[in-house]
Motif scaffolding. Structure first.
Motif, PDB file in Angstrom:
ATOM      1  N   TYR A  26      -2.190  52.276  23.063  1.00  0.00           N
ATOM      2  CA  TYR A  26      -1.228  51.707  21.830  1.00  0.00           C
ATOM      3  C   TYR A  26      -2.438  50.942  21.139  1.00  0.00           C
ATOM      4  O   TYR A  26      -2.733  49.689  21.376  1.00  0.00           O
ATOM      5  N   THR A  27      -2.611  51.172  19.764  1.00  0.00           N
ATOM      6  CA  THR A  27      -3.665  50.533  19.214  1.00  0.00           C
ATOM      7  C   THR A  27      -3.159  49.474  18.072  1.00  0.00           C
ATOM      8  O   THR A  27      -3.793  48.532  17.423  1.00  0.00           O
ATOM      9  N   GLY A  28      -1.824  49.483  17.859  1.00  0.00           N
ATOM     10  CA  GLY A  28      -1.247  48.292  16.999  1.00  0.00           C
ATOM     11  C   GLY A  28      -0.904  48.897  15.652  1.00  0.00           C
ATOM     12  O   GLY A  28      -1.588  49.889  15.150  1.00  0.00           O
ATOM     13  N   LEU A  29       0.150  48.327  14.953  1.00  0.00           N
ATOM     14  CA  LEU A  29       0.491  49.138  13.800  1.00  0.00           C
ATOM     15  C   LEU A  29      -0.492  48.711  12.714  1.00  0.00           C
ATOM     16  O   LEU A  29      -1.283  47.700  12.649  1.00  0.00           O
ATOM     17  N   ARG A  30      -0.682  49.811  11.778  1.00  0.00           N
ATOM     18  CA  ARG A  30      -1.830  49.678  10.712  1.00  0.00           C
ATOM     19  C   ARG A  30      -1.254  48.677   9.645  1.00  0.00           C
ATOM     20  O   ARG A  30      -0.200  48.565   9.482  1.00  0.00           O
ATOM     21  N   PRO A  31      -2.100  48.318   8.732  1.00  0.00           N
ATOM     22  CA  PRO A  31      -1.797  47.350   7.433  1.00  0.00           C
ATOM     23  C   PRO A  31      -0.642  48.472   6.959  1.00  0.00           C
ATOM     24  O   PRO A  31      -1.109  49.324   6.349  1.00  0.00           O
ATOM     25  N   GLY A  32       0.414  47.613   6.491  1.00  0.00           N
ATOM     26  CA  GLY A  32       1.470  47.969   5.827  1.00  0.00           C
ATOM     27  C   GLY A  32       2.933  49.034   6.384  1.00  0.00           C
ATOM     28  O   GLY A  32       3.384  49.706   5.817  1.00  0.00           O
ATOM     29  N   GLU A  33       2.149  49.401   7.771  1.00  0.00           N
ATOM     30  CA  GLU A  33       3.217  50.231   8.585  1.00  0.00           C
ATOM     31  C   GLU A  33       4.212  49.386   9.428  1.00  0.00           C
ATOM     32  O   GLU A  33       4.189  48.436   9.703  1.00  0.00           O
ATOM     33  N   LYS A  34       5.419  50.346   9.363  1.00  0.00           N
ATOM     34  CA  LYS A  34       6.456  49.619  10.229  1.00  0.00           C
ATOM     35  C   LYS A  34       7.211  50.643  11.085  1.00  0.00           C
ATOM     36  O   LYS A  34       6.715  51.933  11.154  1.00  0.00           O
ATOM     37  N   LEU A  35       7.973  49.934  11.903  1.00  0.00           N
ATOM     38  CA  LEU A  35       8.104  50.784  13.178  1.00  0.00           C
ATOM     39  C   LEU A  35       9.107  51.949  12.859  1.00  0.00           C
ATOM     40  O   LEU A  35       9.048  52.785  13.669  1.00  0.00           O
ATOM     41  N   PHE A  36       9.922  51.912  11.973  1.00  0.00           N
ATOM     42  CA  PHE A  36      10.863  53.152  11.421  1.00  0.00           C
ATOM     43  C   PHE A  36      11.020  53.235   9.757  1.00  0.00           C
ATOM     44  O   PHE A  36      10.614  52.321   9.419  1.00  0.00           O
ATOM     45  N   GLU A  37      11.307  54.414   9.615  1.00  0.00           N
ATOM     46  CA  GLU A  37      11.550  54.680   8.157  1.00  0.00           C
ATOM     47  C   GLU A  37      12.962  55.183   7.847  1.00  0.00           C
ATOM     48  O   GLU A  37      13.595  55.384   8.664  1.00  0.00           O
ATOM     49  N   GLU A  38      13.263  54.806   6.614  1.00  0.00           N
ATOM     50  CA  GLU A  38      14.647  55.159   6.331  1.00  0.00           C
ATOM     51  C   GLU A  38      14.465  56.074   5.097  1.00  0.00           C
ATOM     52  O   GLU A  38      13.606  56.283   4.313  1.00  0.00           O
ATOM     53  N   LEU A  39      15.621  56.595   4.770  1.00  0.00           N
ATOM     54  CA  LEU A  39      15.933  57.678   3.790  1.00  0.00           C
ATOM     55  C   LEU A  39      16.510  57.106   2.708  1.00  0.00           C
ATOM     56  O   LEU A  39      16.479  57.644   1.524  1.00  0.00           O
ATOM     57  N   LEU A  40      17.468  56.299   2.874  1.00  0.00           N
ATOM     58  CA  LEU A  40      18.506  55.806   1.813  1.00  0.00           C
ATOM     59  C   LEU A  40      18.486  54.249   2.003  1.00  0.00           C
ATOM     60  O   LEU A  40      18.340  53.509   2.804  1.00  0.00           O
ATOM     61  N   ILE A  41      18.497  53.802   0.466  1.00  0.00           N
ATOM     62  CA  ILE A  41      18.585  52.204   0.358  1.00  0.00           C
ATOM     63  C   ILE A  41      19.996  52.059   0.432  1.00  0.00           C
ATOM     64  O   ILE A  41      20.416  50.891   1.030  1.00  0.00           O
ATOM     65  N   GLY A  42      21.084  52.462  -0.164  1.00  0.00           N
ATOM     66  CA  GLY A  42      22.482  52.482  -0.099  1.00  0.00           C
ATOM     67  C   GLY A  42      22.986  53.235   1.163  1.00  0.00           C
ATOM     68  O   GLY A  42      22.254  53.954   1.892  1.00  0.00           O
ATOM     69  N   ASP A  43      24.445  52.890   1.278  1.00  0.00           N
ATOM     70  CA  ASP A  43      24.873  53.649   2.555  1.00  0.00           C
ATOM     71  C   ASP A  43      25.936  54.601   1.883  1.00  0.00           C
ATOM     72  O   ASP A  43      26.957  55.067   2.755  1.00  0.00           O
ATOM     73  N   ASN A  44      25.878  55.256   0.706  1.00  0.00           N
ATOM     74  CA  ASN A  44      26.969  56.053   0.335  1.00  0.00           C
ATOM     75  C   ASN A  44      26.361  57.225  -0.115  1.00  0.00           C
ATOM     76  O   ASN A  44      26.543  57.724  -1.555  1.00  0.00           O
ATOM     77  N   PRO A  45      25.674  58.314   0.545  1.00  0.00           N
ATOM     78  CA  PRO A  45      25.119  59.356  -0.091  1.00  0.00           C
ATOM     79  C   PRO A  45      26.184  60.459  -0.271  1.00  0.00           C
ATOM     80  O   PRO A  45      27.419  60.313   0.180  1.00  0.00           O
ATOM     81  N   GLN A  46      25.916  61.196  -1.325  1.00  0.00           N
ATOM     82  CA  GLN A  46      26.912  62.354  -1.716  1.00  0.00           C
ATOM     83  C   GLN A  46      26.327  63.625  -1.296  1.00  0.00           C
ATOM     84  O   GLN A  46      25.181  63.813  -1.130  1.00  0.00           O
ATOM     85  N   GLY A  47      27.330  64.451  -0.576  1.00  0.00           N
ATOM     86  CA  GLY A  47      26.809  66.035  -0.455  1.00  0.00           C
ATOM     87  C   GLY A  47      26.504  66.666  -1.581  1.00  0.00           C
ATOM     88  O   GLY A  47      27.097  66.490  -2.572  1.00  0.00           O
ATOM     89  N   THR A  48      25.771  67.909  -1.221  1.00  0.00           N
ATOM     90  CA  THR A  48      25.684  68.840  -2.475  1.00  0.00           C
ATOM     91  C   THR A  48      25.993  70.090  -1.905  1.00  0.00           C
ATOM     92  O   THR A  48      26.271  70.297  -0.844  1.00  0.00           O
ATOM     93  N   GLU A  49      25.851  71.146  -2.769  1.00  0.00           N
ATOM     94  CA  GLU A  49      25.846  72.499  -2.391  1.00  0.00           C
ATOM     95  C   GLU A  49      25.190  72.804  -1.311  1.00  0.00           C
ATOM     96  O   GLU A  49      25.368  73.903  -0.886  1.00  0.00           O
ATOM     97  N   HIS A  50      24.075  72.273  -0.872  1.00  0.00           N
ATOM     98  CA  HIS A  50      23.125  72.705   0.150  1.00  0.00           C
ATOM     99  C   HIS A  50      23.365  71.800   1.539  1.00  0.00           C
ATOM    100  O   HIS A  50      23.429  70.546   1.216  1.00  0.00           O
ATOM    101  N   PRO A  51      23.661  72.027   2.670  1.00  0.00           N
ATOM    102  CA  PRO A  51      23.987  71.415   3.641  1.00  0.00           C
ATOM    103  C   PRO A  51      22.885  70.409   4.142  1.00  0.00           C
ATOM    104  O   PRO A  51      23.242  69.421   4.757  1.00  0.00           O
ATOM    105  N   ARG A  52      21.755  70.786   3.628  1.00  0.00           N
ATOM    106  CA  ARG A  52      20.523  69.806   4.048  1.00  0.00           C
ATOM    107  C   ARG A  52      20.074  68.843   2.869  1.00  0.00           C
ATOM    108  O   ARG A  52      18.717  68.261   3.058  1.00  0.00           O
ATOM    109  N   ILE A  53      20.679  68.916   1.921  1.00  0.00           N
ATOM    110  CA  ILE A  53      20.131  68.063   0.762  1.00  0.00           C
ATOM    111  C   ILE A  53      21.501  67.196   0.253  1.00  0.00           C
ATOM    112  O   ILE A  53      22.583  67.674   0.108  1.00  0.00           O
ATOM    113  N   MET A  54      21.054  65.943   0.318  1.00  0.00           N
ATOM    114  CA  MET A  54      21.911  64.888  -0.231  1.00  0.00           C
ATOM    115  C   MET A  54      21.675  63.936  -1.421  1.00  0.00           C
ATOM    116  O   MET A  54      20.444  64.205  -1.689  1.00  0.00           O
ATOM    117  N   LYS A  55      22.565  63.549  -2.039  1.00  0.00           N
ATOM    118  CA  LYS A  55      22.240  63.012  -3.197  1.00  0.00           C
ATOM    119  C   LYS A  55      22.489  61.441  -2.891  1.00  0.00           C
ATOM    120  O   LYS A  55      23.650  60.947  -2.687  1.00  0.00           O
TER     121      LYS A  55
END
Length: 646
Positions: free
Chosen positions: A543-572
């Motif tokens: 284990y080498t330690g986090l690199r500059p600017g790196e965080k432990l986990f990533e997120e995909l949404l800033i808000g908590d209210n994504p909407q579905g689209t006509e594709h099951p793997r694409i959210m708005k």
């Protein structure tokens, strides 16, 4: 002695084959007469000698004519055995005819007996040699078990039998109808017997031959195999085998997409055709990991023209050459235009889009490696923020219909300059979407892609092959993963759904713990993890330690209210945007600070802007730190800046 004979040259082997037949044929002739007369026949009649000599010489001539001496004994096939039967049958006829014409005192039934003896002597000698050579080869080959006794497994076993590297010893298959049967001399076992088979045969490698299995099924199989710490490899995709792009015996390492178990969803071609087919399409960063895959999939939908815009001459040459070959092989009606250029040159972008009448733009050009952007703050902002702005302005002026930005999950509550610059790029497009109605802007946000430059998967594989250690930044770090083809396919489809300023988020599945991924890869390559509990293991994880600017986990949404689209793997996503006047002010401030190469002010502006940027490290720009320009007065002057609502 026999082993030395196996290693002699082919002409020498042919001479030995002829000499052997020169001995076996007369022996069979004499034996046939002796058996018929039920006594050891003494050849003292010259007519019998003549008949035997004629038969022997004529038989050797027939064997030469039939190509028997050209057959490689170790690969003796059914065709060669048919040749032996044909040659021996002709020899028996010659024996019968010669004895009749010479009126030699040979029993009439002797040719029939000779036919059987000659088959045994001529064919049997070759079969013995073949079996001996194959036995030697088996001792030198690596023993393997084939998982899958279907068509793919049978084809693989047949190829391996003929090869020099692997010796299949058993099949394993979950199909109960096949379990217990014997195919090509190998027994089919149930998966629960796998551990016992490995110990019994000393097998260190398992070959997956699951040609028609879904990724979910393959992932389930790999999860059951992982605790056995046996190296698992797989065969090429059957579509590649059928098309001739690969051979079934070309064994390759397990890909991480097999571990993820995500089955692709068929694209909606009608949606894709609406913005690609017959259109003039431009891809910026066309030589990169995502850009190049976008190009491969775009040409399948036959745009009128595809513009490859790329800064790297080598990458541009490589993707242009590859696409040209694909178009030629598939007879696609697509023109490819390779163009060298930087997205930081706004005038060139506008001239290109206007000159070719570009209708759809996929903006994949970006600096995306977190530590490198931390080391080159100004260039990262210039390329990611201003490169996007210049491309978007050029698109509006050239009346481009659709503009799609390839964004990243690191733009959500960023802790590094790369993520902050990509979130700023999103705000730029959202502001431009409100300001005009000529071009439809949309953004597609997703996480790490497998096989991209800098991906941990090829790094881990290389480290394991070099006997370690495997380097992981932190024991708790987790990431989303997606294959490049799947990401590109979803990007293309999301681009058809935008109404203007939309942020689309791709379903990345479950997050993967990087440390667990490293352990899984080590075990599936047949090795053990070395740790305090297992000091005799093969590969250590460091284990080498986090690199500059790196965080432990990533997120995909800033808000908590994504909407579905006509594709099951694409959210708005429903994300905050800024009016263009505020975006323009931030851009103006950034432009001045970048021009002055003031990394402190650049980062301060990004922190003050509504990006959610919270850096977790000091400024790490290599040139800035070399200059050491930091002063308390400069910092104080910048911290009061509030650009969010000015």
């Amino acid at each position: 002695m026999l082993k030395k004979l196996v290693d002699i040259s082919r002409p020498q082997k042919r001479v030995i084959s002829v000499l052997t037949d020169m001995f076996c044929i007369p022996l069979a002739l004499w034996g046939s007469i002796s058996i018929r007369l039920e006594t050891l026949y003494r050849i003292d009649n010259p007519l019998v000698v003549y008949s035997l000599a004629i038969t022997t010489i004529a038989t050797l001539a027939v064997f030469v004519r039939l190509g028997l001496y050209r057959a490689v004994i170790r690969y003796l096939s059914n065709h060669a055995l048919i040749t032996i039967v044909s040659g021996v049958s002709i020899s028996a006829l010659i024996f019968s005819a010669s004895s009749f014409l010479l009126k030699a005192p040979i029993p009439r039934s002797a040719p029939f007996i000779y036919w059987g003896l000659a088959l045994i002597f001529v064919g049997g000698s070759r079969m013995l040699v073949r079996d001996y050579v194959r036995r030697l080869q088996k001792l030198q080959k690596e023993k393997v078990i084939i998982y899958g006794a279907g068509t793919s497994g049978l084809q693989l076993a047949n190829a391996l039998f003929q090869g020099q590297d692997y010796q299949p010893v058993a099949y394993v298959d979950s199909n109960q109808a096949l379990q217990g049967s014997v195919l090509q001399g190998l027994r089919v076992y149930k998966p629960s017997k796998l551990e016992r088979l490995i110990r019994k045969h000393g097998v260190t490698k398992l070959l997956l031959a699951m040609g028609h299995a879904t990724r979910a099924e393959r992932a389930e199989i790999l999860r059951s195999i992982e605790p056995l710490a046996i190296q698992v490899q797989t065969i090429p995709d059957m579509a590649d085998v059928v098309s001739g792009r690969a051979k079934i015996e070309e064994i390759k390492d397990i890909e991480l997409e097999d571990l993820l178990g995500r089955d692709p969803i068929a694209p909606n071609n009608e949606l894709l055709d609406a913005i690609i087919k017959g259109k003039v399409v431009m891809v910026t960063g066309a030589g990169g990991s995502i850009g190049s895959e976008l190009c491969r999939q775009i040409i399948e939908h036959e745009p009128k023209v595809l513009l490859l815009f790329e800064l790297s001459e080598f990458n541009l040459y490589a993707i242009h050459n590859e696409l040209t070959n694909i178009i030629s092989d598939k007879a696609l009606a697509v023109e490819i235009k390779p163009i060298v250029g930087s997205v930081q040159r706004d005038h060139r972008l506008q001239v290109i889009m206007s000159s070719f009448g570009v209708q759809t733009v996929y903006h994949a050009a970006a600096y995306k490696h977190v530590p490198l952007v931390e080391h080159n703050v100004v260039e990262g902002v210039r390329n990611n923020v201003f490169g996007t702005w210049y491309a978007a302005e050029a698109a509006v002026k050239a009346k481009v219909e659709t503009f799609v930005l390839i964004s990243t999950d690191k733009a959500v509550r960023p802790t590094n300059v790369m993520g902050a610059s990509k979130r700023m790029a999103e705000l730029v497009l959202q502001g431009m979407a409100e300001r005009q109605s000529v071009t439809r802007f949309s953004m597609v946000r997703f996480g790490n892609v497998l096989g991209s430059s800098g991906s941990v998967v090829p790094l881990f594989r290389e480290q394991i092959k070099n006997h370690g250690p495997v380097t992981v930044t932190h024991k708790d770090i987790i990431r989303y993963f997606m294959t490049i083809p799947e990401a590109a396919q979803l990007v293309l489809q999301a681009g058809t759904m935008g109404k203007g300023g939309d942020v689309f988020v791709l379903d990345m599945g479950e997050q993967v713990k990087i440390a667990d991924l490293a352990k899984k890869m080590i075990r599936l390559m047949g090795l053990e993890v070395r740790s305090e509990k297992n000091p005799d293991g093969d590969i250590e994880i460091v284990y080498t330690g986090l690199r500059p600017g790196e965080k432990l986990f990533e997120e995909l949404l800033i808000g908590d209210n994504p909407q579905g689209t006509e594709h099951p793997r694409i959210m708005k996503a429903q994300e905050r945007s800024l009016p263009w006047s505020e975006v323009e002010l931030i851009l103006d401030q950034l432009d001045h600070c970048c021009h002055d190469f003031d990394c402190e002010k650049v980062r301060a502006i990004l922190e003050a802007a509504p990006l959610g940027f919270a850096p977790n490290n000091a400024i790490d720009d290599l040139v800035w730190n070399q200059k050491k320009p930091v002063t308390a007065s400069k910092i104080a002057a910048v911290t009061d800046i509030d650009l969010a609502r000015k």
